[in-house]
Design a protein around this motif. Structure first.
Motif, PDB file in Angstrom:
ATOM      1  N   PRO A 192      49.313  42.217  61.640  1.00 18.05           N
ATOM      2  CA  PRO A 192      49.836  43.422  62.295  1.00 18.05           C
ATOM      3  C   PRO A 192      51.352  43.504  62.143  1.00 18.05           C
ATOM      4  N   MET A 193      51.872  44.725  62.196  1.00 18.14           N
ATOM      5  CA  MET A 193      53.315  44.942  62.056  1.00 18.14           C
ATOM      6  C   MET A 193      54.106  44.196  63.120  1.00 18.14           C
ATOM      7  N   ASP A 194      53.526  44.016  64.294  1.00 17.11           N
ATOM      8  CA  ASP A 194      54.242  43.363  65.389  1.00 17.11           C
ATOM      9  C   ASP A 194      53.832  41.905  65.580  1.00 17.11           C
ATOM     10  N   ALA A 195      53.400  41.264  64.511  1.00 19.84           N
ATOM     11  CA  ALA A 195      52.977  39.860  64.588  1.00 19.84           C
ATOM     12  C   ALA A 195      54.125  38.979  65.076  1.00 19.84           C
ATOM     13  N   SER A 196      53.805  38.004  65.924  1.00 19.13           N
ATOM     14  CA  SER A 196      54.817  37.096  66.463  1.00 19.13           C
ATOM     15  C   SER A 196      55.280  36.108  65.382  1.00 19.13           C
ATOM     16  N   HIS A 197      56.454  35.508  65.616  1.00 24.51           N
ATOM     17  CA  HIS A 197      56.946  34.471  64.703  1.00 24.51           C
ATOM     18  C   HIS A 197      55.919  33.358  64.559  1.00 24.51           C
ATOM     19  N   ARG A 198      55.315  32.999  65.663  1.00 25.87           N
ATOM     20  CA  ARG A 198      54.324  31.916  65.652  1.00 25.87           C
ATOM     21  C   ARG A 198      53.151  32.255  64.735  1.00 25.87           C
ATOM     22  N   LEU A 199      52.615  33.471  64.859  1.00 28.37           N
ATOM     23  CA  LEU A 199      51.495  33.891  64.022  1.00 28.37           C
ATOM     24  C   LEU A 199      51.904  33.955  62.554  1.00 28.37           C
ATOM     25  N   VAL A 200      53.068  34.521  62.292  1.00 24.01           N
ATOM     26  CA  VAL A 200      53.556  34.637  60.918  1.00 24.01           C
ATOM     27  C   VAL A 200      53.769  33.252  60.311  1.00 24.01           C
ATOM     28  N   GLY A 201      54.406  32.366  61.065  1.00 22.26           N
ATOM     29  CA  GLY A 201      54.654  31.010  60.579  1.00 22.26           C
ATOM     30  C   GLY A 201      53.366  30.257  60.295  1.00 22.26           C
ATOM     31  N   ARG A 202      52.409  30.380  61.214  1.00 16.15           N
ATOM     32  CA  ARG A 202      51.130  29.694  61.034  1.00 16.15           C
ATOM     33  C   ARG A 202      50.400  30.244  59.802  1.00 16.15           C
ATOM     34  N   TYR A 203      50.385  31.569  59.659  1.00 18.78           N
ATOM     35  CA  TYR A 203      49.717  32.183  58.506  1.00 18.78           C
ATOM     36  C   TYR A 203      50.361  31.705  57.203  1.00 18.78           C
ATOM     37  N   ALA A 204      51.694  31.732  57.164  1.00 14.30           N
ATOM     38  CA  ALA A 204      52.399  31.315  55.958  1.00 14.30           C
ATOM     39  C   ALA A 204      52.115  29.847  55.631  1.00 14.30           C
ATOM     40  N   GLN A 205      52.116  29.011  56.641  1.00 18.31           N
ATOM     41  CA  GLN A 205      51.859  27.589  56.419  1.00 18.31           C
ATOM     42  C   GLN A 205      50.423  27.356  55.941  1.00 18.31           C
ATOM     43  N   GLU A 206      49.470  27.998  56.584  1.00 18.78           N
ATOM     44  CA  GLU A 206      48.066  27.817  56.211  1.00 18.78           C
ATOM     45  C   GLU A 206      47.776  28.311  54.800  1.00 18.78           C
ATOM     46  N   ASN A 207      48.553  29.288  54.339  1.00 19.52           N
ATOM     47  CA  ASN A 207      48.340  29.866  53.013  1.00 19.52           C
ATOM     48  C   ASN A 207      49.381  29.414  52.002  1.00 19.52           C
ATOM     49  N   GLN A 208      50.099  28.345  52.345  1.00 21.48           N
ATOM     50  CA  GLN A 208      51.081  27.708  51.467  1.00 21.48           C
ATOM     51  C   GLN A 208      52.096  28.717  50.927  1.00 21.48           C
ATOM     52  N   MET A 209      52.599  29.558  51.820  1.00 19.93           N
ATOM     53  CA  MET A 209      53.607  30.547  51.453  1.00 19.93           C
ATOM     54  C   MET A 209      54.982  30.011  51.818  1.00 19.93           C
ATOM     55  N   LEU A 210      55.955  30.343  50.994  1.00 24.59           N
ATOM     56  CA  LEU A 210      57.313  29.869  51.190  1.00 24.59           C
ATOM     57  C   LEU A 210      58.220  31.003  51.644  1.00 24.59           C
ATOM     58  N   GLY A 211      59.309  30.623  52.289  1.00 26.36           N
ATOM     59  CA  GLY A 211      60.374  31.564  52.563  1.00 26.36           C
ATOM     60  C   GLY A 211      60.066  32.669  53.525  1.00 26.36           C
ATOM     61  N   HIS A 212      59.007  32.525  54.320  1.00 23.87           N
ATOM     62  CA  HIS A 212      58.689  33.623  55.229  1.00 23.87           C
ATOM     63  C   HIS A 212      59.813  33.864  56.214  1.00 23.87           C
ATOM     64  N   GLU A 213      60.622  32.834  56.489  1.00 23.87           N
ATOM     65  CA  GLU A 213      61.768  33.014  57.378  1.00 23.87           C
ATOM     66  C   GLU A 213      62.813  33.916  56.737  1.00 23.87           C
ATOM     67  N   LEU A 214      62.929  33.832  55.427  1.00 22.09           N
ATOM     68  CA  LEU A 214      63.909  34.654  54.724  1.00 22.09           C
ATOM     69  C   LEU A 214      63.537  36.124  54.747  1.00 22.09           C
ATOM     70  N   PHE A 215      62.256  36.409  54.757  1.00 27.67           N
ATOM     71  CA  PHE A 215      61.790  37.784  54.650  1.00 27.67           C
ATOM     72  C   PHE A 215      61.183  38.297  55.952  1.00 27.67           C
ATOM     73  N   ALA A 216      61.470  37.639  57.051  1.00 28.54           N
ATOM     74  CA  ALA A 216      60.922  38.080  58.343  1.00 28.54           C
ATOM     75  C   ALA A 216      61.961  38.899  59.095  1.00 28.54           C
ATOM     76  N   GLY A 217      61.490  39.882  59.820  1.00 29.70           N
ATOM     77  CA  GLY A 217      62.384  40.721  60.612  1.00 29.70           C
ATOM     78  C   GLY A 217      62.994  39.930  61.761  1.00 29.70           C
ATOM     79  N   HIS A 218      64.089  40.427  62.275  1.00 35.08           N
ATOM     80  CA  HIS A 218      64.798  39.735  63.352  1.00 35.08           C
ATOM     81  C   HIS A 218      64.276  40.110  64.735  1.00 35.08           C
TER      82      HIS A 218
END
Length: 72
Positions: A42-68
């Protein structure tokens, strides 16, 4: 490398990908940008959800491309 890109930065990621393509970097390094929409987040996904998704799917740099404006 796969990067998870926040919904409000989709256009910037596309522009960066075009530049990398024109400069020939994609011939040397495999880079993919995945949007929240493509990931089913979802557009309003929490940092925790985004971080977990990125980690589980071996994605890099999600912090660089995440909204503030994320919460937890």
């Amino acid at each position: 490398m796969t990067f998870l890109v926040d919904y409000n930065l989709d256009g910037y990621a596309l522009l960066l990908l075009e530049i990398l393509t024109k400069l020939g970097w994609l011939e040397l390094v495999s880079i993919q940008f995945v949007t929240f929409k493509e990931a089913g987040l979802p557009m309003d996904a929490s940092h925790r959800l985004v971080g977990r998704y990125a980690q589980e799917n071996q994605m890099l740099g999600h912090e660089l491309f995440a909204g503030h404006n994320r919460h937890n």
